[in-house]
Design an enzyme around this catalytic site. Sequence first.
Site, PDB file in Angstrom:
ATOM      1  CG  ASP A 172      -4.027  71.787  40.009  1.00  0.00           C
ATOM      2  OD1 ASP A 172      -4.736  70.999  39.352  1.00  0.00           O
ATOM      3  OD2 ASP A 172      -2.791  71.855  39.849  1.00  0.00           O
ATOM      4  CB  SER A 173      -3.486  67.551  41.465  1.00  0.00           C
ATOM      5  OG  SER A 173      -2.998  68.068  40.241  1.00  0.00           O
ATOM      6  CD  GLU A 220       4.652  69.032  38.425  1.00  0.00           C
ATOM      7  OE1 GLU A 220       5.301  68.475  39.329  1.00  0.00           O
ATOM      8  OE2 GLU A 220       3.430  69.279  38.518  1.00  0.00           O
ATOM      9  CB  CYS A 270      -3.603  68.716  31.243  1.00  0.00           C
ATOM     10  SG  CYS A 270      -2.475  68.449  32.626  1.00  0.00           S
ATOM     11  CB  THR A 271      -3.464  72.506  35.315  1.00  0.00           C
ATOM     12  OG1 THR A 271      -2.828  71.274  35.670  1.00  0.00           O
ATOM     13  CG2 THR A 271      -4.838  72.592  35.941  1.00  0.00           C
ATOM     14  CG  HIS A 272       1.149  70.720  34.450  1.00  0.00           C
ATOM     15  ND1 HIS A 272       0.087  70.494  35.302  1.00  0.00           N
ATOM     16  CD2 HIS A 272       2.266  70.601  35.210  1.00  0.00           C
ATOM     17  CE1 HIS A 272       0.555  70.234  36.518  1.00  0.00           C
ATOM     18  NE2 HIS A 272       1.878  70.293  36.478  1.00  0.00           N
ATOM     19  CB  CYS A 295      -7.406  69.806  39.071  1.00  0.00           C
ATOM     20  SG  CYS A 295      -6.727  68.212  38.665  1.00  0.00           S
ATOM     21  CG  ASN A 296      -8.154  70.122  32.651  1.00  0.00           C
ATOM     22  OD1 ASN A 296      -8.867  70.356  31.689  1.00  0.00           O
ATOM     23  ND2 ASN A 296      -7.255  70.990  33.079  1.00  0.00           N
ATOM     24  CB  THR A 297      -7.525  64.887  36.882  1.00  0.00           C
ATOM     25  OG1 THR A 297      -6.534  64.908  35.843  1.00  0.00           O
ATOM     26  CG2 THR A 297      -7.779  63.465  37.305  1.00  0.00           C
ATOM     27  CE1 TYR A 340      -4.905  65.095  43.998  1.00  0.00           C
ATOM     28  CE2 TYR A 340      -6.841  66.228  43.138  1.00  0.00           C
ATOM     29  CZ  TYR A 340      -5.982  65.952  44.190  1.00  0.00           C
ATOM     30  OH  TYR A 340      -6.192  66.542  45.408  1.00  0.00           O
ATOM     31  N   GLY A 341      -3.826  62.581  37.895  1.00  0.00           N
ATOM     32  CA  GLY A 341      -4.103  62.051  36.550  1.00  0.00           C
ATOM     33  C   GLY A 341      -3.961  60.552  36.422  1.00  0.00           C
TER      34      GLY A 341
HETATM   35  N1  DGL Z   1      -3.827  69.167  37.402  1.00  0.00           N
HETATM   36  C1  DGL Z   1      -3.900  67.956  36.631  1.00  0.00           C
HETATM   37  C2  DGL Z   1      -4.940  68.143  35.507  1.00  0.00           C
HETATM   38  O1  DGL Z   1      -5.250  69.241  35.091  1.00  0.00           O
HETATM   39  C3  DGL Z   1      -2.560  67.564  36.055  1.00  0.00           C
HETATM   40  C4  DGL Z   1      -1.588  67.056  37.086  1.00  0.00           C
HETATM   41  C5  DGL Z   1      -2.065  65.778  37.757  1.00  0.00           C
HETATM   42  O2  DGL Z   1      -2.087  64.694  37.132  1.00  0.00           O
HETATM   43  O3  DGL Z   1      -2.431  65.875  38.921  1.00  0.00           O
HETATM   44  O4  DGL Z   1      -5.462  67.177  35.039  1.00  0.00           O
END
Ligand code: DGL
Length: 291
Positions: free
Chosen positions: A17-18, A159, A191-193, A80-82, A49-50
């Site tokens: 993940d990012s 976060e 999104c992961t969060h 990571c979704n992005t 990453y977003g």
């Molecule tokens: N992990 C990213 C996602 O799931 C969220 C955090 C980021 O922007 O890196 O898109």
Amino acid sequence: MRQYSDLKPGMPIGVFDSGIGGLTVAREIMRQMPNEKIVYFGDTARVPYGSKSKETVTRYSRQIVRFLLDQKVKAVAIACNTASAYALPEIEKECPVPVIGVIRPGARTACSCTRNGRIGVIGTRATVSSGSYTDFIHEIMPEAEVFAQACPLFVPLVEEGLWEDPVTDEIARRYMASLLDHGIDTLIMGCTHYPLIRKTIGRAAGEKISLINPAYETAMELRHMLEELKLLSDQRPFLGSTTPQYRFYVSDMAEQFQQFANSIIKYGILASEKIDIYHYSGEPLSAGRKV
Ligand code: DGL
């Protein structure tokens, strides 16, 4: 189906993940596949990453996958979704081990869940502008109407630890307003969060809307994939082994990562190690490991 003769069930699964958010996916893999070993990489030096371009996210993802292949993983889960939205097609083509992203499983579940064919997606700006969720949903359910909303403030709020806070509630209400106007009955937390603020999102969306957590669905799909490939581990890793069942690596701030990780994962993260991810630069990916 592609054959992977050099892979063995006892090898670890690579998850990346990012940063910390992908731990929600790692946590589901731990719950659903307790026999599996995991090597997790969080790109804490280059998060988020977003807000980055497709080219950059794909380059970063390649470096990370090369590191994971060096760790002899039997599969890669892009948590990571992005990164799934931007880099999965390239990584899938190049990678010598099976790869799974979080978007397809999330889209599939949303399609089986919706009753009125109106599906909402929330995610980072990058995930939303990639149109990836919409594309996968339309592959499965061409008649579906998809309404996507970027929620860039959610990641920093999570976060900062504001999981249950009036500020997060207010932001969630604003983000949700336009989606609710479209009459959605299903909402993908893309999104992961976001699963970490599921209650807040649920309150803003209202109880009639089904919330989809791609982390959960991805772990299920990964399990099926490993089963089909006869790569699912059926033995608990040896307790006295010198290599821990779960290993965590980051590109920066190992201690901070560890603290946050311990608040998400209850299995006790013994240590996380910082590595130099730039060491894994270079193209193309398949040059990193031969099948
Ligand atoms: N992990 C990213 C996602 O799931 C969220 C955090 C980021 O922007 O890196 O898109």
